[in-house]
Design a protein around this motif. Structure first.
Motif, PDB file in Angstrom:
ATOM      1  N   LEU A   1     -10.527  -1.763  -0.245  1.00 12.09           N
ATOM      2  CA  LEU A   1     -11.013  -2.114   1.101  1.00 12.09           C
ATOM      3  C   LEU A   1      -9.857  -2.402   2.059  1.00 12.09           C
ATOM      4  CD1 LEU A   1     -14.033  -4.451   0.169  1.00 12.09           C
ATOM      5  CD2 LEU A   1     -13.974  -1.959   0.447  1.00 12.09           C
ATOM      6  N   CYS A   2      -8.627  -2.282   1.583  1.00 12.59           N
ATOM      7  CA  CYS A   2      -7.456  -2.601   2.404  1.00 12.59           C
ATOM      8  C   CYS A   2      -7.464  -1.779   3.706  1.00 12.59           C
ATOM      9  CB  CYS A   2      -6.174  -2.287   1.614  1.00 12.59           C
ATOM     10  SG  CYS A   2      -4.665  -2.569   2.564  1.00 12.59           S
ATOM     11  N   GLU A   3      -7.248  -2.456   4.813  1.00 13.11           N
ATOM     12  CA  GLU A   3      -7.263  -1.756   6.122  1.00 13.11           C
ATOM     13  C   GLU A   3      -5.992  -0.930   6.333  1.00 13.11           C
ATOM     14  OE1 GLU A   3      -9.639  -2.464   8.867  1.00 13.11           O
ATOM     15  OE2 GLU A   3     -10.411  -4.458   8.378  1.00 13.11           O
TER      16      GLU A   3
ATOM     17  N   ALA B   1      -1.826   0.878  -0.673  1.00 17.01           N
ATOM     18  CA  ALA B   1      -2.491  -0.224   0.039  1.00 17.01           C
ATOM     19  C   ALA B   1      -1.421  -1.282   0.265  1.00 17.01           C
ATOM     20  CB  ALA B   1      -3.645  -0.768  -0.780  1.00 17.01           C
ATOM     21  N   CYS B   2      -1.716  -2.266   1.152  1.00 12.45           N
ATOM     22  CA  CYS B   2      -0.629  -3.149   1.600  1.00 12.45           C
ATOM     23  C   CYS B   2      -0.177  -4.146   0.535  1.00 12.45           C
ATOM     24  CB  CYS B   2      -1.028  -3.861   2.893  1.00 12.45           C
ATOM     25  SG  CYS B   2      -2.064  -5.320   2.649  1.00 12.45           S
ATOM     26  N   GLY B   3      -1.099  -4.536  -0.353  1.00 10.65           N
ATOM     27  CA  GLY B   3      -0.730  -5.490  -1.394  1.00 10.65           C
ATOM     28  C   GLY B   3      -0.682  -6.941  -0.932  1.00 10.65           C
ATOM     29  N   ARG B   4      -0.980  -7.188   0.348  1.00 11.36           N
ATOM     30  CA  ARG B   4      -0.852  -8.549   0.870  1.00 11.36           C
ATOM     31  C   ARG B   4      -2.116  -9.095   1.512  1.00 11.36           C
ATOM     32  NH1 ARG B   4       3.648  -5.837   2.300  1.00 11.36           N
ATOM     33  NH2 ARG B   4       2.639  -5.239   4.232  1.00 11.36           N
ATOM     34  N   CYS B   5      -3.064  -8.238   1.881  1.00 11.87           N
ATOM     35  CA  CYS B   5      -4.236  -8.710   2.637  1.00 11.87           C
ATOM     36  C   CYS B   5      -5.244  -9.367   1.694  1.00 11.87           C
ATOM     37  CB  CYS B   5      -4.863  -7.548   3.407  1.00 11.87           C
ATOM     38  SG  CYS B   5      -5.711  -6.360   2.346  1.00 11.87           S
ATOM     39  N   GLU B   6      -6.288  -9.963   2.266  1.00  9.99           N
ATOM     40  CA  GLU B   6      -7.283 -10.662   1.430  1.00  9.99           C
ATOM     41  C   GLU B   6      -7.942  -9.699   0.438  1.00  9.99           C
ATOM     42  OE1 GLU B   6     -10.362 -11.113   4.990  1.00  9.99           O
ATOM     43  OE2 GLU B   6     -11.390 -11.426   3.088  1.00  9.99           O
ATOM     44  N   HIS B   7      -8.106  -8.431   0.836  1.00  6.59           N
ATOM     45  CA  HIS B   7      -8.770  -7.477  -0.061  1.00  6.59           C
ATOM     46  C   HIS B   7      -7.852  -7.126  -1.233  1.00  6.59           C
ATOM     47  CE1 HIS B   7     -11.651  -7.266   3.137  1.00  6.59           C
ATOM     48  NE2 HIS B   7     -10.744  -6.817   3.986  1.00  6.59           N
ATOM     49  N   CYS B   8      -6.597  -6.821  -0.881  1.00  8.18           N
ATOM     50  CA  CYS B   8      -5.635  -6.498  -1.941  1.00  8.18           C
ATOM     51  C   CYS B   8      -5.474  -7.668  -2.910  1.00  8.18           C
ATOM     52  CB  CYS B   8      -4.279  -6.137  -1.332  1.00  8.18           C
ATOM     53  SG  CYS B   8      -4.241  -4.487  -0.602  1.00  8.18           S
ATOM     54  N   LEU B   9      -5.433  -8.871  -2.343  1.00  8.30           N
ATOM     55  CA  LEU B   9      -5.158 -10.045  -3.182  1.00  8.30           C
ATOM     56  C   LEU B   9      -6.367 -10.475  -4.002  1.00  8.30           C
ATOM     57  CD1 LEU B   9      -2.933 -12.150  -0.756  1.00  8.30           C
ATOM     58  CD2 LEU B   9      -2.217 -10.810  -2.734  1.00  8.30           C
TER      59      LEU B   9
HETATM   60 ZN    ZN Z   1      -4.238  -4.701   1.786  1.00  7.14          ZN
END
Ligand code: ZN
Ligand code: NAD
Ligand code: ZN
Length: 340
Positions: free
Chosen positions: A105-107, A91-99
């Motif tokens: 839920l990361c896109e 997962a990206c580790g930076r989006c609102e879901h990851c954070l």
């Molecule tokens: Zn993410």
């Protein structure tokens, strides 16, 4: 290395010889010991869902094995360490879901055995940050089903906010359901297990279910209402009708947690009962790395039992048929032979 490959949707998988994959930066190569057959792999191989994988691909998101080679920059894993490679491949580790603790839920996520090759293989690649260390004392054959069936149902119960003295309905006692029953008992709930085969109902009883509902002959909603209705219903049966059936057994304020993903699934809900009963319907997708760590911790502490049938990877097509016929006790786990 050998791999079971989906070459076209709906066709039997083909066992192929492939070169060992080379780990890129941030990746590790895992020598797979055990790999669980989740019903999701069958949906993947059939192209059942709106978002499809691209054949040829190797399914499998319950792969467990030993780290064999570290890619550049990987410092927190060691060669020889046992890890599990779950659905959430990265997962990206930076989006609102990851954070916000909702990395599932990361896109930008990539799913193992769907968006990249998975665990139906002698060797596989994993993003090191998402490969979950397996605690000592947890066998690879137990760890495999915990990697998806375990974490998914553990999370579904968390999402439902299950508390002691509540009634939890588990609809479908397959790979996921046999663990859902146990997590609901650990949470202190009374458990009603629903299935359509005698073997699954017997298994549910063996694992601690308090109420057994045979959906072939019982009216699921009526039985649950006799006990006051379910505070939470966890929908794990790959059957649309089972969603509505268990929904009708919710008590006021109850929650339906949707987990199973039948092809083209839709559910019609009665608006009146939903409004007056204040019920909720929630979707729940796998679990985070922290959830999986907790699942492994519970198992290492002897709190859960994994029921599996160990088979060779070569049996993959018969194994899929057996799951579809409902003939598997709980989970099939392929033995990739690396532990020998
Ligand atoms: Zn993410
Ligand atoms: P499974 O085949 O092992 O288990 C399904 C169970 O449902 C079986 O025991 C079967 O007898 C029972 N069943 C069938 N019809 C029924 C009915 N009408 N009423 C009650 N029970 C019935 O499958 P599984 O591996 O446990 O996966 C279940 C589903 O969950 C699949 O659709 C899978 O794709 C999905 N899944 C979702 C997530 C997620 O994150 N949401 C994760 C993993 C799996
Ligand atoms: Zn799965």
């Amino acid at each position: 290395m050998k791999a079971a490959v989906v070459r076209a949707f709906g066709e039997p998988l083909v066992i192929e010889e492939r070169p060992d994959p080379e780990p890129g930066p941030g990746q590790v190569r895992v020598r797979v010991e055990a790999s669980g057959l989740c019903h999701t792999d069958i949906h993947a191989a059939h192209g059942d869902w709106p978002v499809k994988p691209s054949p040829p691909f190797v399914p499998g998101h319950e792969g467990v094995g030993l780290v064999e080679k570290l890619g550049e920059g990987v410092t927190h894993l060691a060669v020889g360490q046992r890890v599990a490679v779950p659905w959430l491949g990265t997962a990206c580790g930076r989006c609102e879901h990851c954070l916000s603790g909702w990395e599932t839920l990361c896109e930008q996520q990539v799913n193992t055995g769907y968006g990249c090759d998975g665990g139906y293989a002698g060797k596989m690649l994993a993003r090191a940050d998402f490969a979950q260390p397996v605690p000592d004392g947890v066998s690879p054959f137990d760890a495999a089903p915990l990697t998806c069936a375990g974490v998914t149902t553990y999370k579904a119960l968390k999402v439902a906010g299950v508390r002691p003295a509540q009634l939890v309905a588990v609809s479908g006692v397959g790979g996921l359901g046999h663990l859902a029953v146990q997590y609901a008992k650990i949470a202190g709930a009374t458990v009603a297990a629903i299935d359509v085969t005698d073997e699954k109902l017997d298994l549910a009883a063996e694992l601690g279910a308090d109420i057994l509902v045979d959906a072939r002959k019982d009216d699921v909603g009526e039985v649950l209402k006799r006990y006051g209705g379910a505070h939470a219903a966890i929908a794990l049966a790959v059957d649309e009708a089972a969603f509505s059936a268990v929904h009708s057994g919710l008590r006021r304020g109850g929650k339906l947690v949707m987990v199973a993903l039948p092809a083209h699934g839709t559910v019609r809900l009665p608006i009146f009962d939903t409004v007056l009963g204040g019920t909720s319907v929630i979707g729940s997708i796998v679990g985070t790395r922290q959830d999986l760590a907790e699942v492994f911790q519970l198992h290492a502490a002897g709190r859960t039992r994994v029921i599996h049938e160990i088979r060779p990877l070569e049996s993959v097509n018969e194994s899929i048929e057996a799951v579809l016929r409902g003939e598997v006790k709980a989970r099939i786990v392929f033995d990739l032979g690396a532990h020998r």
